[in-house]
Design a protein around this motif. Structure first.
Motif, PDB file in Angstrom:
ATOM      1  N   GLU A  94      48.172  96.837  49.626  1.00 19.35           N
ATOM      2  CA  GLU A  94      47.035  96.800  48.532  1.00 19.35           C
ATOM      3  C   GLU A  94      46.091  97.956  48.859  1.00 19.35           C
ATOM      4  O   GLU A  94      45.939  98.924  48.005  1.00 19.35           O
ATOM      5  CB  GLU A  94      46.516  95.581  48.393  1.00 19.35           C
ATOM      6  N   LEU A  95      45.640  98.075  50.081  1.00 20.65           N
ATOM      7  CA  LEU A  95      44.501  98.989  50.529  1.00 20.65           C
ATOM      8  C   LEU A  95      45.262 100.322  50.156  1.00 20.65           C
ATOM      9  O   LEU A  95      44.474 101.014  49.667  1.00 20.65           O
ATOM     10  CB  LEU A  95      44.238  98.501  51.948  1.00 20.65           C
ATOM     11  N   HIS A  96      46.570 100.651  50.590  1.00 18.11           N
ATOM     12  CA  HIS A  96      46.907 102.146  50.576  1.00 18.11           C
ATOM     13  C   HIS A  96      47.349 102.350  49.180  1.00 18.11           C
ATOM     14  O   HIS A  96      47.315 103.577  48.830  1.00 18.11           O
ATOM     15  CB  HIS A  96      47.995 102.286  51.744  1.00 18.11           C
ATOM     16  N   GLY A  97      47.716 101.488  48.251  1.00 24.16           N
ATOM     17  CA  GLY A  97      47.883 101.526  46.976  1.00 24.16           C
ATOM     18  C   GLY A  97      46.751 101.939  46.318  1.00 24.16           C
ATOM     19  O   GLY A  97      46.633 102.963  45.207  1.00 24.16           O
ATOM     20  N   LEU A  98      45.543 101.597  46.666  1.00 14.14           N
ATOM     21  CA  LEU A  98      44.464 102.301  46.267  1.00 14.14           C
ATOM     22  C   LEU A  98      43.868 103.418  46.840  1.00 14.14           C
ATOM     23  O   LEU A  98      43.589 104.506  46.155  1.00 14.14           O
ATOM     24  CB  LEU A  98      43.258 101.137  46.379  1.00 14.14           C
ATOM     25  N   LYS A  99      43.965 103.606  48.157  1.00 18.36           N
ATOM     26  CA  LYS A  99      43.345 104.620  48.614  1.00 18.36           C
ATOM     27  C   LYS A  99      44.172 106.005  48.705  1.00 18.36           C
ATOM     28  O   LYS A  99      43.752 107.060  48.313  1.00 18.36           O
ATOM     29  CB  LYS A  99      43.329 104.367  50.369  1.00 18.36           C
ATOM     30  N   THR A 100      45.379 105.902  48.886  1.00 12.68           N
ATOM     31  CA  THR A 100      46.379 107.052  48.753  1.00 12.68           C
ATOM     32  C   THR A 100      47.146 106.932  47.498  1.00 12.68           C
ATOM     33  O   THR A 100      47.476 107.936  46.731  1.00 12.68           O
ATOM     34  CB  THR A 100      47.444 107.020  50.030  1.00 12.68           C
ATOM     35  N   GLY A 101      47.726 105.823  47.127  1.00  7.68           N
ATOM     36  CA  GLY A 101      48.757 105.686  46.126  1.00  7.68           C
ATOM     37  C   GLY A 101      48.126 106.028  44.484  1.00  7.68           C
ATOM     38  O   GLY A 101      48.633 106.458  43.679  1.00  7.68           O
ATOM     39  N   ALA A 102      46.882 105.672  44.679  1.00  6.95           N
ATOM     40  CA  ALA A 102      46.139 105.720  43.404  1.00  6.95           C
ATOM     41  C   ALA A 102      45.977 107.152  42.723  1.00  6.95           C
ATOM     42  O   ALA A 102      46.556 107.405  41.498  1.00  6.95           O
ATOM     43  CB  ALA A 102      44.871 104.964  43.190  1.00  6.95           C
ATOM     44  N   LEU A 103      45.854 107.910  43.340  1.00  7.28           N
ATOM     45  CA  LEU A 103      45.594 109.260  42.901  1.00  7.28           C
ATOM     46  C   LEU A 103      47.227 110.136  42.740  1.00  7.28           C
ATOM     47  O   LEU A 103      47.088 110.997  41.943  1.00  7.28           O
ATOM     48  CB  LEU A 103      44.983 110.270  43.993  1.00  7.28           C
ATOM     49  N   ILE A 104      47.960 109.709  43.592  1.00  7.50           N
ATOM     50  CA  ILE A 104      49.322 110.187  43.545  1.00  7.50           C
ATOM     51  C   ILE A 104      49.906 109.676  42.102  1.00  7.50           C
ATOM     52  O   ILE A 104      50.572 110.188  41.465  1.00  7.50           O
ATOM     53  CB  ILE A 104      50.220 109.875  44.732  1.00  7.50           C
ATOM     54  N   ARG A 105      49.691 108.501  42.052  1.00  7.21           N
ATOM     55  CA  ARG A 105      50.392 107.723  40.714  1.00  7.21           C
ATOM     56  C   ARG A 105      49.612 108.394  39.590  1.00  7.21           C
ATOM     57  O   ARG A 105      50.171 108.453  38.496  1.00  7.21           O
ATOM     58  CB  ARG A 105      49.804 105.938  40.599  1.00  7.21           C
ATOM     59  N   ALA A 106      48.202 108.685  39.674  1.00  6.89           N
ATOM     60  CA  ALA A 106      47.474 109.268  38.567  1.00  6.89           C
ATOM     61  C   ALA A 106      48.227 110.844  38.364  1.00  6.89           C
ATOM     62  O   ALA A 106      48.141 111.500  37.004  1.00  6.89           O
ATOM     63  CB  ALA A 106      46.021 109.654  38.815  1.00  6.89           C
ATOM     64  N   SER A 107      48.674 111.382  39.390  1.00  6.11           N
ATOM     65  CA  SER A 107      49.146 112.986  39.192  1.00  6.11           C
ATOM     66  C   SER A 107      50.392 112.918  38.444  1.00  6.11           C
ATOM     67  O   SER A 107      50.665 113.431  37.407  1.00  6.11           O
ATOM     68  CB  SER A 107      49.258 113.454  40.524  1.00  6.11           C
ATOM     69  N   VAL A 108      51.155 111.955  38.653  1.00  3.09           N
ATOM     70  CA  VAL A 108      52.665 111.633  37.769  1.00  3.09           C
ATOM     71  C   VAL A 108      52.243 111.353  36.601  1.00  3.09           C
ATOM     72  O   VAL A 108      52.813 111.652  35.615  1.00  3.09           O
ATOM     73  CB  VAL A 108      53.647 110.839  38.739  1.00  3.09           C
ATOM     74  N   GLU A 109      51.540 110.072  36.326  1.00  5.95           N
ATOM     75  CA  GLU A 109      51.336 109.697  35.057  1.00  5.95           C
ATOM     76  C   GLU A 109      50.698 110.598  34.237  1.00  5.95           C
ATOM     77  O   GLU A 109      50.970 110.849  32.972  1.00  5.95           O
ATOM     78  CB  GLU A 109      50.566 108.227  35.259  1.00  5.95           C
ATOM     79  N   SER A 110      49.458 111.395  34.503  1.00  4.08           N
ATOM     80  CA  SER A 110      48.787 112.342  34.070  1.00  4.08           C
ATOM     81  C   SER A 110      49.795 113.440  33.280  1.00  4.08           C
ATOM     82  O   SER A 110      49.968 113.959  32.193  1.00  4.08           O
ATOM     83  CB  SER A 110      47.907 113.017  34.531  1.00  4.08           C
ATOM     84  N   GLY A 111      50.735 113.825  34.277  1.00  2.00           N
ATOM     85  CA  GLY A 111      51.844 115.016  33.644  1.00  2.00           C
ATOM     86  C   GLY A 111      52.693 114.190  32.966  1.00  2.00           C
ATOM     87  O   GLY A 111      53.122 115.104  31.853  1.00  2.00           O
ATOM     88  N   ALA A 112      53.126 112.953  32.832  1.00  2.45           N
ATOM     89  CA  ALA A 112      53.953 112.524  32.045  1.00  2.45           C
ATOM     90  C   ALA A 112      53.327 112.201  30.631  1.00  2.45           C
ATOM     91  O   ALA A 112      54.023 112.677  29.737  1.00  2.45           O
ATOM     92  CB  ALA A 112      54.471 110.873  32.421  1.00  2.45           C
ATOM     93  N   VAL A 113      52.159 111.895  30.596  1.00  9.64           N
ATOM     94  CA  VAL A 113      51.458 111.984  29.252  1.00  9.64           C
ATOM     95  C   VAL A 113      51.121 113.257  28.904  1.00  9.64           C
ATOM     96  O   VAL A 113      51.722 113.451  27.324  1.00  9.64           O
ATOM     97  CB  VAL A 113      49.855 111.408  29.476  1.00  9.64           C
ATOM     98  N   LEU A 114      50.983 114.284  29.343  1.00 16.40           N
ATOM     99  CA  LEU A 114      50.696 115.666  29.014  1.00 16.40           C
ATOM    100  C   LEU A 114      51.896 116.400  28.548  1.00 16.40           C
ATOM    101  O   LEU A 114      52.208 117.012  27.423  1.00 16.40           O
ATOM    102  CB  LEU A 114      50.054 116.614  29.958  1.00 16.40           C
ATOM    103  N   GLY A 115      53.076 115.721  29.097  1.00 18.82           N
ATOM    104  CA  GLY A 115      54.574 115.995  28.600  1.00 18.82           C
ATOM    105  C   GLY A 115      55.041 115.463  27.549  1.00 18.82           C
ATOM    106  O   GLY A 115      56.140 115.883  27.009  1.00 18.82           O
ATOM    107  N   GLY A 116      54.385 114.420  27.170  1.00 22.76           N
ATOM    108  CA  GLY A 116      54.825 113.711  25.827  1.00 22.76           C
ATOM    109  C   GLY A 116      56.004 112.602  26.095  1.00 22.76           C
ATOM    110  O   GLY A 116      56.864 112.464  25.158  1.00 22.76           O
ATOM    111  N   ALA A 117      55.702 111.802  27.359  1.00 24.84           N
ATOM    112  CA  ALA A 117      56.660 110.952  27.816  1.00 24.84           C
ATOM    113  C   ALA A 117      56.759 109.939  26.885  1.00 24.84           C
ATOM    114  O   ALA A 117      55.870 109.235  26.106  1.00 24.84           O
ATOM    115  CB  ALA A 117      56.188 110.411  29.018  1.00 24.84           C
TER     116      ALA A 117
END
Length: 297
Positions: free
Chosen positions: A178-201
């Protein structure tokens, strides 16, 4: 996959990202002679994997979008990541002297300048997102929300706070995840999700990509913990053994080194499987997942 060259892909995208970062930094800072601008450039243009912006563009492309659609969001994500490293290296936090093979920002300048440079990179990231006139307003706002959630008080910041509080304490695996899902994982998840949204997923594509991102975000941290034990400091550009010095809870300390390596591979296999609903445009994301656990720095 055999026809795809990850090395060439990473280098091509790294150049695109760094050229864009340099241009945005010049536009966003009032004077290149200002000390804070120098410190921002020193940290932001110090190299690195540029994994988060590359993931953002790759996710955009995987759902049929043009990678350049995601370039401003990609640069904003790298600014936020760099700010987090500048602050993480400070004596009040991890107290590191080297980052990416050279003195950390507070060593090259001073602590106050490093704090302000980090602050400026964070706020400049959202300035850049607000300047993006490419996507429709609702899409642009969704991307800003995704990135703000990931980098804010209940995302990366919360993870960093838990990491500090965990020093010298016994954590179980669930708490560490849970700690690392926030500290490291959150921004990686945001990177992929942002790209998906911008690509019209479509909804199913966005869910699959988010699942992928959650798994590789965790695998990235597991691999970081492994490298902190047995990595080559010359390749990594920073010291090793620091987790043990700070008595941090890590996957090797809880699971053992061999089990941590197995766990990282299982996470990547899960991530790659999540992309089965996408076509060959997702091949770069699959290759990037494997790179996460095979990297040496």
């Amino acid at each position: 996959m055999s026809a795809f060259s990850l090395k060439g892909y990473l280098e091509e995208r790294r150049i695109v990202v760094e050229n864009a970062l340099e241009g945005h930094l010049k536009a966003l800072t009032p004077s290149v002679d200002a000390r804070v601008a120098q410190a921002m450039a020193y940290s932001l243009m110090a190299g690195g994997k540029r994994l988060r912006p590359i993931l953002c563009m790759a996710a955009c492309e995987a759902v049929g979008g043009a990678p350049e659609t995601a370039i401003k969001a990609s640069c904003a994500l790298e600014m936020i990541h760099t700010y987090s490293l500048v602050h993480d290296d400070l004596p009040a936090m991890d107290d590191d002297d080297f980052r990416r093979g050279r003195p950390t920002c507070h060593k090259a300048f001073d602590e106050a300048t490093a704090v302000l440079a980090g602050d400026a990179l964070l706020t400049s990231a959202f300035h850049l997102l607000a300047l993006d006139r490419g996507p429709r307003a609702e899409i642009a706002l969704d991307v800003i929300r995704i990135i703000a959630d990931a980098s804010g008080a209940f995302g990366m910041i919360e993870g960093q706070m838990r990491d500090i509080e965990a020093e010298g304490r016994d954590l179980d695996l669930d708490s560490l995840r849970e700690l690392h899902g926030l500290k490291t994982g959150a921004l990686i998840r945001a990177s992929v999700e942002s790209g998906a949204v911008l690509g019209g997923a479509a909804n199913g594509e966005r869910e699959a990509l988010t699942h992928y991102a959650e798994k590789i975000g965790l695998a990235f941290q597991v691999t970081d913990d492994i490298l902190n034990v047995e990595g080559d400091p010359d390749l990594m550009g920073k010291g090793v053994g620091t987790d043990a010095e700070h008595n941090k809870a890590t996957y090797p300390s809880l699971m053992g080194l061999s089990e941590s390596k197995i766990y990282a591979r299982e996470l990547v296999e899960d991530a790659v499987s999540a992309l089965d609903i996408l076509d060959a445009k997702a091949n770069p994301l699959k290759a990037l997942a494997l790179y996460v656990v095979q990297r040496q720095r």
